[in-house]
Design an enzyme around this catalytic site. Structure first.
Site, short mmCIF file in Angstrom:
data_model
loop_
_atom_site.label_atom_id
_atom_site.label_comp_id
_atom_site.label_asym_id
_atom_site.label_seq_id
_atom_site.Cartn_x
_atom_site.Cartn_y
_atom_site.Cartn_z
N LEU A 18 36.84 47.57 44.53
CA LEU A 18 35.45 47.42 44.11
C LEU A 18 35.30 46.29 43.11
CD1 LEU A 18 32.53 48.37 44.22
CD2 LEU A 18 33.06 50.04 42.43
N HIS A 703 29.47 39.99 27.53
CA HIS A 703 29.56 40.76 28.77
C HIS A 703 28.57 40.25 29.81
CE1 HIS A 703 30.83 43.40 25.42
NE2 HIS A 703 31.87 43.54 26.21
#
Length: 764
Positions: A18, A703
């Site tokens: 993933l 992030h």
């Protein structure tokens, strides 16, 4: 017959499929259809892995975060992501990371994309969720399409399962009001949407649904307790059976409340709160299911199956079919499959169980309870041998380490002088400008770095070749920082695959896996080292790299270490002694490294304690004991240096307003913290607490791929200066830059340095 079920399964894939699929999609290297096909493939594989269960979880898979999934199911999208091109998946990633894979997002705002949703720790774990956002006028609307799609897939595979959803009260509790409104005021608008979701599942023929309300293991005031009563009274009229799931701790003073809620079953954490089960048996109505989390869903040690059966067998006789067994929580927090670990030390490997092995343990327990221990005698004998091997192993116990612990005294954690006396000495030695700039430690882990590391570990690259490759990357980082005119430099951590595993590999008492990955957030995965025995440091771990980096520049070079509390909290920790004892062992080992760096002439040493807060018990009444030994461990690590050596620490993802006094007690000269996603709200703590030392509030969100503007950074620092005297402020990113690309890092740091220069001019 005892029923077996699971609360959730790791979604990343045994080989991190993933992660890599998401990153290909975000880079534009694969299509939306390919990403969705990968998701379907992983779900099918994971359901097949759980076929022996009576009820497998459905809806636990997510492309980023299950809380964000719930926000989309409830139609609770931030206004800033509305009006963009693309489909639901594009908006989903805009909330998660500030942009989708759509090229149009590049120029959506001054920073490119939109502001990503705030991210914080999921209870006391190392998983992070996207914080739901609320306003007084927030409305909800049901979109069950994602859950229904997964339900249809499971049924097509013949999977017997139960949908898993986050409960309405926990959803509100986890969120944040962006105005001054009360989150609980939204409950009357939220409950009809939950009711409609349950009606939709009922119409699909679903018998059981798992609703997670983990806030029941926290301290709740009267309003939140009443909200739980109100919520489940409203949902009681639905024709679907509800298993209310709690985890991560004891119910404590919420036990009677949990037992009285009008649901059909209650799941409890019997790893952390086994002593509550007898009371629950007494208090639960006679028609209710009691599900006990008998397998530890958060750690990787084998369950003592014989001892667990000794406890479960009387319970099974008493409850009969009302007894369900499961892991204590979702298996999201452990790696997928121990069978992949062919290079792990065989003895240590025999002590472990990853997600698939935990399901095997669950099935052994169920077979023994339903058909007798004789049916699984071989499995029980093998388990007993492994448990005994670990208990007796001389590799677990080191008398020299225990002797060093016994010599710890109060003076070991004290600096020679208070900060007010140290600061002038450090200023004279470092000669830094106002608003000094630095980064948190790591720079991008490029494909070349990863390739060199793989080749070195496989033997294709010898030690000299690897050292040369890493030195070249370190020199690149130093030259880039000098070009950017940063004030305090870092070596970039090219040689480190992970800030915890790197140290675990070099400490006695640790083992490390090849494929023991767990999800931290989105595509970010971590591979926690395995703390199996007493900890010691055979030799210096970082001195060679830091001194090489310092030789390339006249500017101060930070020594970069991970602190003992973070190493502990980001490891799979032995469960045969108190965590505090392991933490003190780590503190002594890292202290030796700090002193070696100082002897080598390093003037600034950063000791990251990113995970200090996440180790807090969920109940505030238990915080004092944890903070006492956690702060003491940091002080033991840091405080052997001379006054003119500057100690930094860094905390990320942390809301620390309620522990600010303990953070001050750590007595680091400089603390750098994550604040940008919260728009400096984390600095509210300084309105009522005068933090005595220096602080670097993070000025941009690493992030997200978005590039902050100079004006944006100046604005954030001015907010910080309203609370912290300007002469004690540093300018830095939120966190390390390992996961970013150089093409993102250079413009972001350029703007950051320019902002610092603007601030200096304004205060002159």
């Amino acid at each position: 017959m005892v029923t077996t079920h699971n609360l959730g399964f790791p979604r990343i894939g045994a080989q991190r499929e993933l992660k890599f699929g998401l990153e290909r999609y975000w880079k534009g290297e694969s299509s939306r259809d390919e990403l969705k096909a990968l998701g379907a493939e992983l779900r099918e594989r994971h359901w097949n892995d759980q076929r022996d269960l009576d009820l497998a979880p459905i809806g636990d898979f997510s492309f980023y975060d299950q809380v964000l999934d719930m926000s989309f199911t409830l139609g609770n999208l931030p206004k800033r992501v509305q009006g963009f091109h693309g489909d639901v998946l594009d908006n989903y990633f805009r909330v998660a990371r500030g942009r989708s894979a759509q090229a149009a997002d590049e120029h959506a705002t001054c920073c490119g994309g939109v502001s990503a949703g705030e991210m914080t720790k999921w209870f006391d774990t190392n998983y992070h969720y996207i914080v739901p956002e609320f306003h007084a006028d927030t409305n909800f609307s049901l979109d069950p399409s994602c859950l229904l799609q997964q339900l249809a897939e499971a049924r097509a595979l013949g999977v017997a399962g139960k949908p898993v959803i986050l409960g309405p009260v926990t959803y509100l509790w986890l969120g944040k009001a962006k105005d001054d409104s009360d989150r609980l005021a939204l409950l009357p608008k939220l409950l009809p949407v939950y009711g409609a979701l349950l009606d939709t599942l009922t119409a699909q023929g679903v018998e059981w649904v798992q609703i997670d309300e983990p806030i029941l293991v926290t301290e709740l005031d009267a309003e939140w307790r009443q909200a739980l009563r109100t919520a489940y009274a409203a949902l009681e009229t639905r024709r679907i059976k509800v298993l209310l799931a709690t985890y991560f701790g004891a119910l404590g003073d919420n036990l009677t409340l949990a037992a009285s809620l009008p649901v059909d079953g209650l799941h409890v954490d019997a790893i952390n709160a086994r002593d509550e089960v007898d009371a629950l048996v007494r208090e639960l109505p006679a028609d209710r299911v009691l599900s006990v989390g008998a397998i530890n869903g958060r750690n990787i040690w084998k369950t003592d199956l014989n001892a667990t059966l000794d406890w479960l067998e009387p319970l099974a006789k008493q409850l009969g079919e009302r007894l369900w067994i499961a892991p204590s929580c979702s298996l999201l927090h452990v790696p997928v499959d121990l069978a992949s670990e062919q290079k792990l030390d065989p003895e240590i490997r025999s002590w472990l169980a990853f997600a698939l092995q935990k399901l095997d343990e669950l099935n052994v327990l169920a077979t023994a309870l339903n058909e007798g221990r004789d049916k699984v005698a071989d499995a029980l004998a093998a388990n007993a041998a492994a448990i005994d091997s670990r208990r007796r192993s001389p590799r677990v116990n080191n008398p020299a380490v225990k002797a060093a612990l016994a010599r710890i005294d109060a003076q070991l954690g004290n600096r020679a002088s208070p900060y007010t006396q140290r600061a002038p000495k450090q200023s004279a030695r470092l000669n830094l400008p106002a608003f000094p700039t630095t980064t948190i430690g790591s720079f991008p882990q490029t494909a070349d770095i990863r390739q060199a590391r793989r080749q070195f570990k496989s033997g294709a690259l010898d030690e000299a070749g690897y050292r040369a490759a890493m030195q070249a990357e370190i020199e690149r980082s130093v030259r880039e920082q000098e070009s950017l005119e940063l004030d305090v430099l870092v070596h970039g951590e090219a040689e480190r695959n992970d800030m915890v595993e790197y140290f675990g590999e070099q400490l006695d008492g640790y083992a490390f896996s090849q494929f023991g990955w767990v999800q931290s957030y989105g595509s970010r995965c971590v591979k926690p080292p395995i703390l199996f025995g007493d900890i010691s440091r055979p030799k210096a771990m970082t001195v060679e790299w830091i001194t090489y980096a310092q030789s390339l520049t006249n500017k101060p070079m930070k020594g970069m270490l991970t602190g003992p509390v973070t190493i502990l909290n980001w490891s799979f920790v032995r469960d045969d002694q108190p965590r505090s004892v392991s933490c003190y062992q780590l503190a002594l080992a890292i202290r030796d490294e700090v002193l070696d760096l100082e002897k080598a002439g390093v003037r600034v040493i950063q000791i990251d304690e990113a995970a200090l807060r996440e180790g807090l018990p969920l109940r505030r009444a238990q915080w004092g004991e944890y903070l006492k030994w956690a702060v003491e461990a940091f002080r033991i690590t840091a405080n052997g240096v001379q006054d003119d050596t500057q100690i930094h620490t860094h905390m990320c993802y942390s809301e620390f307003n309620d522990i600010i006094a303990s953070i001050a007690d750590m007595d680091a000269d400089v603390i750098t913290i994550e604040t940008s996603r919260s728009d400096m709200e984390l600095l509210d703590a300084f309105d009522s607490f005068r933090y005595p030392n220096e602080i670097g509030p993070g000025v941009y969100d690493i992030h997200s791929p978005n590039i902050p503007t100079q004006d944006h950074i100046v604005g954030l620092m001015k907010k910080a200066a309203e609370r912290i005297p300007a002469e004690r402020l540093w300018v830095n990113p939120d966190c390390g830059l390992k996961t970013r690309q150089w093409a993102e890092v250079i413009p972001a740091l350029t703007n950051m340095v320019a902002a610092a220069k603007t601030l200096r001019n304004q205060v002159q």
